[in-house]
Motif scaffolding. Sequence first.
Motif, PDB file in Angstrom:
ATOM      1  N   ASN A   3      -2.895  13.437   9.761  1.00  0.00           N
ATOM      2  CA  ASN A   3      -2.561  12.016   9.792  1.00  0.00           C
ATOM      3  C   ASN A   3      -2.303  11.486   8.374  1.00  0.00           C
ATOM      4  OD1 ASN A   3      -2.386   9.437  11.254  1.00  0.00           O
ATOM      5  ND2 ASN A   3      -4.254   8.898  10.147  1.00  0.00           N
ATOM      6  N   ASP A   4      -1.466  10.464   8.256  1.00  0.00           N
ATOM      7  CA  ASP A   4      -1.139   9.877   6.955  1.00  0.00           C
ATOM      8  C   ASP A   4      -2.273   8.957   6.502  1.00  0.00           C
ATOM      9  OD1 ASP A   4      -0.036   8.875   4.675  1.00  0.00           O
ATOM     10  OD2 ASP A   4       1.564   7.751   5.658  1.00  0.00           O
ATOM     11  N   PHE A   5      -3.366   9.558   6.030  1.00  0.00           N
ATOM     12  CA  PHE A   5      -4.523   8.776   5.598  1.00  0.00           C
ATOM     13  C   PHE A   5      -4.290   8.059   4.276  1.00  0.00           C
ATOM     14  CE2 PHE A   5      -6.995  11.647   8.493  1.00  0.00           C
ATOM     15  CZ  PHE A   5      -7.522  10.642   9.292  1.00  0.00           C
ATOM     16  N   ASN A   6      -3.299   8.501   3.501  1.00  0.00           N
ATOM     17  CA  ASN A   6      -3.001   7.792   2.250  1.00  0.00           C
ATOM     18  C   ASN A   6      -2.616   6.346   2.538  1.00  0.00           C
ATOM     19  OD1 ASN A   6      -3.453   9.956   0.521  1.00  0.00           O
ATOM     20  ND2 ASN A   6      -1.370  10.717   0.705  1.00  0.00           N
ATOM     21  N   THR A   7      -1.780   6.153   3.549  1.00  0.00           N
ATOM     22  CA  THR A   7      -1.382   4.788   3.936  1.00  0.00           C
ATOM     23  C   THR A   7      -2.571   4.027   4.496  1.00  0.00           C
ATOM     24  OG1 THR A   7       0.861   5.552   4.437  1.00  0.00           O
ATOM     25  CG2 THR A   7       0.188   3.450   5.388  1.00  0.00           C
ATOM     26  N   VAL A   8      -3.410   4.699   5.277  1.00  0.00           N
ATOM     27  CA  VAL A   8      -4.568   4.058   5.888  1.00  0.00           C
ATOM     28  C   VAL A   8      -5.551   3.570   4.821  1.00  0.00           C
ATOM     29  CG1 VAL A   8      -6.572   4.412   7.372  1.00  0.00           C
ATOM     30  CG2 VAL A   8      -4.380   5.418   7.997  1.00  0.00           C
ATOM     31  N   VAL A   9      -5.825   4.411   3.842  1.00  0.00           N
ATOM     32  CA  VAL A   9      -6.801   4.068   2.804  1.00  0.00           C
ATOM     33  C   VAL A   9      -6.381   2.816   2.038  1.00  0.00           C
ATOM     34  CG1 VAL A   9      -7.773   4.828   0.606  1.00  0.00           C
ATOM     35  CG2 VAL A   9      -7.707   6.405   2.527  1.00  0.00           C
ATOM     36  N   LYS A  10      -5.087   2.691   1.770  1.00  0.00           N
ATOM     37  CA  LYS A  10      -4.598   1.514   1.039  1.00  0.00           C
ATOM     38  C   LYS A  10      -4.845   0.225   1.818  1.00  0.00           C
ATOM     39  CE  LYS A  10      -0.986   4.107  -1.390  1.00  0.00           C
ATOM     40  NZ  LYS A  10       0.470   4.350  -1.532  1.00  0.00           N
ATOM     41  N   SER A  11      -4.753   0.307   3.148  1.00  0.00           N
ATOM     42  CA  SER A  11      -4.940  -0.897   3.957  1.00  0.00           C
ATOM     43  C   SER A  11      -6.417  -1.217   4.192  1.00  0.00           C
ATOM     44  CB  SER A  11      -4.233  -0.737   5.309  1.00  0.00           C
ATOM     45  OG  SER A  11      -4.733   0.377   6.020  1.00  0.00           O
ATOM     46  N   LEU A  12      -7.302  -0.242   3.946  1.00  0.00           N
ATOM     47  CA  LEU A  12      -8.730  -0.475   4.140  1.00  0.00           C
ATOM     48  C   LEU A  12      -9.297  -1.526   3.191  1.00  0.00           C
ATOM     49  CD1 LEU A  12     -10.219   3.093   4.784  1.00  0.00           C
ATOM     50  CD2 LEU A  12     -10.224   1.153   6.350  1.00  0.00           C
ATOM     51  N   VAL A  13      -8.582  -1.767   2.101  1.00  0.00           N
ATOM     52  CA  VAL A  13      -9.045  -2.751   1.114  1.00  0.00           C
ATOM     53  C   VAL A  13      -9.244  -4.116   1.757  1.00  0.00           C
ATOM     54  CG1 VAL A  13      -8.459  -3.931  -1.032  1.00  0.00           C
ATOM     55  CG2 VAL A  13      -7.949  -1.512  -0.772  1.00  0.00           C
ATOM     56  N   THR A  14      -8.394  -4.468   2.729  1.00  0.00           N
ATOM     57  CA  THR A  14      -8.488  -5.786   3.361  1.00  0.00           C
ATOM     58  C   THR A  14      -9.818  -5.967   4.086  1.00  0.00           C
ATOM     59  OG1 THR A  14      -7.376  -4.947   5.347  1.00  0.00           O
ATOM     60  CG2 THR A  14      -5.999  -5.935   3.655  1.00  0.00           C
ATOM     61  N   LEU A  15     -10.349  -4.888   4.671  1.00  0.00           N
ATOM     62  CA  LEU A  15     -11.641  -4.983   5.348  1.00  0.00           C
ATOM     63  C   LEU A  15     -12.790  -5.078   4.353  1.00  0.00           C
ATOM     64  CD1 LEU A  15     -11.434  -2.480   8.342  1.00  0.00           C
ATOM     65  CD2 LEU A  15     -11.610  -4.962   8.447  1.00  0.00           C
ATOM     66  N   ARG A  16     -12.680  -4.362   3.238  1.00  0.00           N
ATOM     67  CA  ARG A  16     -13.763  -4.327   2.255  1.00  0.00           C
ATOM     68  C   ARG A  16     -13.879  -5.636   1.486  1.00  0.00           C
ATOM     69  NH1 ARG A  16     -15.904   0.640   0.974  1.00  0.00           N
ATOM     70  NH2 ARG A  16     -16.485  -0.157  -1.058  1.00  0.00           N
ATOM     71  N   GLN A  17     -12.859  -6.496   1.549  1.00  0.00           N
ATOM     72  CA  GLN A  17     -12.899  -7.751   0.808  1.00  0.00           C
ATOM     73  C   GLN A  17     -13.836  -8.774   1.451  1.00  0.00           C
ATOM     74  OE1 GLN A  17      -8.714  -8.717   0.677  1.00  0.00           O
ATOM     75  NE2 GLN A  17      -8.408  -7.701  -1.300  1.00  0.00           N
ATOM     76  N   SER A  18     -14.261  -8.493   2.683  1.00  0.00           N
ATOM     77  CA  SER A  18     -15.163  -9.412   3.378  1.00  0.00           C
ATOM     78  C   SER A  18     -16.578  -9.286   2.820  1.00  0.00           C
ATOM     79  CB  SER A  18     -15.158  -9.099   4.873  1.00  0.00           C
ATOM     80  OG  SER A  18     -16.158  -9.841   5.528  1.00  0.00           O
ATOM     81  N   ASN A  19     -17.191 -10.426   2.501  1.00  0.00           N
ATOM     82  CA  ASN A  19     -18.568 -10.419   2.005  1.00  0.00           C
ATOM     83  C   ASN A  19     -19.578 -10.716   3.110  1.00  0.00           C
ATOM     84  OD1 ASN A  19     -17.926  -9.869  -0.714  1.00  0.00           O
ATOM     85  ND2 ASN A  19     -17.299 -11.992  -1.009  1.00  0.00           N
ATOM     86  N   ASP A  20     -19.117 -11.305   4.200  1.00  0.00           N
ATOM     87  CA  ASP A  20     -20.009 -11.664   5.291  1.00  0.00           C
ATOM     88  C   ASP A  20     -19.283 -11.455   6.612  1.00  0.00           C
ATOM     89  OD1 ASP A  20     -22.173 -12.522   6.693  1.00  0.00           O
ATOM     90  OD2 ASP A  20     -21.800 -14.654   6.368  1.00  0.00           O
ATOM     91  N   PRO A  21     -19.501 -10.364   7.312  1.00  0.00           N
ATOM     92  CA  PRO A  21     -20.481  -9.330   6.982  1.00  0.00           C
ATOM     93  C   PRO A  21     -20.005  -8.369   5.895  1.00  0.00           C
ATOM     94  CG  PRO A  21     -19.269  -8.705   8.940  1.00  0.00           C
ATOM     95  CD  PRO A  21     -18.801 -10.073   8.576  1.00  0.00           C
ATOM     96  N   VAL A  22     -20.972  -7.715   5.265  1.00  0.00           N
ATOM     97  CA  VAL A  22     -20.640  -6.671   4.301  1.00  0.00           C
ATOM     98  C   VAL A  22     -20.017  -5.501   5.069  1.00  0.00           C
ATOM     99  CG1 VAL A  22     -21.578  -5.009   2.668  1.00  0.00           C
ATOM    100  CG2 VAL A  22     -22.473  -7.341   2.729  1.00  0.00           C
ATOM    101  N   VAL A  23     -18.839  -5.042   4.630  1.00  0.00           N
ATOM    102  CA  VAL A  23     -18.133  -3.971   5.330  1.00  0.00           C
ATOM    103  C   VAL A  23     -17.931  -2.783   4.391  1.00  0.00           C
ATOM    104  CG1 VAL A  23     -16.047  -3.299   6.569  1.00  0.00           C
ATOM    105  CG2 VAL A  23     -16.928  -5.624   6.815  1.00  0.00           C
ATOM    106  N   VAL A  24     -18.429  -1.628   4.805  1.00  0.00           N
ATOM    107  CA  VAL A  24     -18.217  -0.381   4.079  1.00  0.00           C
ATOM    108  C   VAL A  24     -17.309   0.494   4.942  1.00  0.00           C
ATOM    109  CG1 VAL A  24     -19.305   1.672   3.107  1.00  0.00           C
ATOM    110  CG2 VAL A  24     -20.473  -0.527   2.970  1.00  0.00           C
TER     111      VAL A  24
END
Length: 259
Positions: free
Chosen positions: A104-125
């Motif tokens: 799978n093209d995880f390189n593209t997926v990883v770049k989009s994961l940043v949007t989820l990690r920007q949330s502080n409440d709830p904390v998203v890892v």
Amino acid sequence: MASKQTAPIMNQGQGETSYAHNSSIQNAEQNKMKSLIEAVVVELCSNTGTLQPGKMVIVDLGCSTGPNALALVSIAVEAIHAHCLQFQQPSPEVSVLLNDLPENDFNTVVKSLVTLRQSNDPVVVTGITPGSFYERLFTSESVHLVCSSNSLHWLSKAPEDLKTNLIPAYDIDEHSRHERLPIVLEAYAKQYRKDFTLFLKLRAKELVSGGRMIISLLGRRSDIIATKFPFLPEIVAQILCVMVSEGVIDKEKFDSFYA
């Protein structure tokens, strides 16, 4: 087939012919799951025993790539935030894990994961878990919510009965094709029962007590005649037959192309 050896490969990247820009049908199916995911999140957040010690692990099996990769987990994270805000309770720490085959093209997926990690409440890892969902992927009793859309109709391998009986993937002769239809349908049904049973056993080990799974996949009622299905697979098979006759594709490879 959803195995390590044979797999549906999606066009990578963000170009005009990429899966990311040509997966609106799959996205529509994901949107139909929204209310189910929101309801399950409410159940999980309301059950304090399930979430002890204030953590929730959400996984998407067969996440693909592009915008669809985050669709289901984003719905879940937003539902968690909305529920905790409404009832003024602390948000759990959320771990989002995306799974698909290693190709799978995880390189593209990883770049989009940043949007989820920007949330502080709830904390998203966030994290990536490559591999077939017909094998163990997560530690025992660690997952609270499993989501999967348009993935579980892929089998782990082509049905052994077809290869043993030397039944080709597609026979251009319509009479022979209809004669073999009951054997072909039973072969695929047998393989699916085996694969889906394994899938459930594996997830049962990984889910916490009270965990949930929401799955959407292609299928049909057993009393519907197969000839009433969409004609796209047959059209593709006929095109491949012509390519075989013209020497573009090796016949042995074509006969082994079960789908």
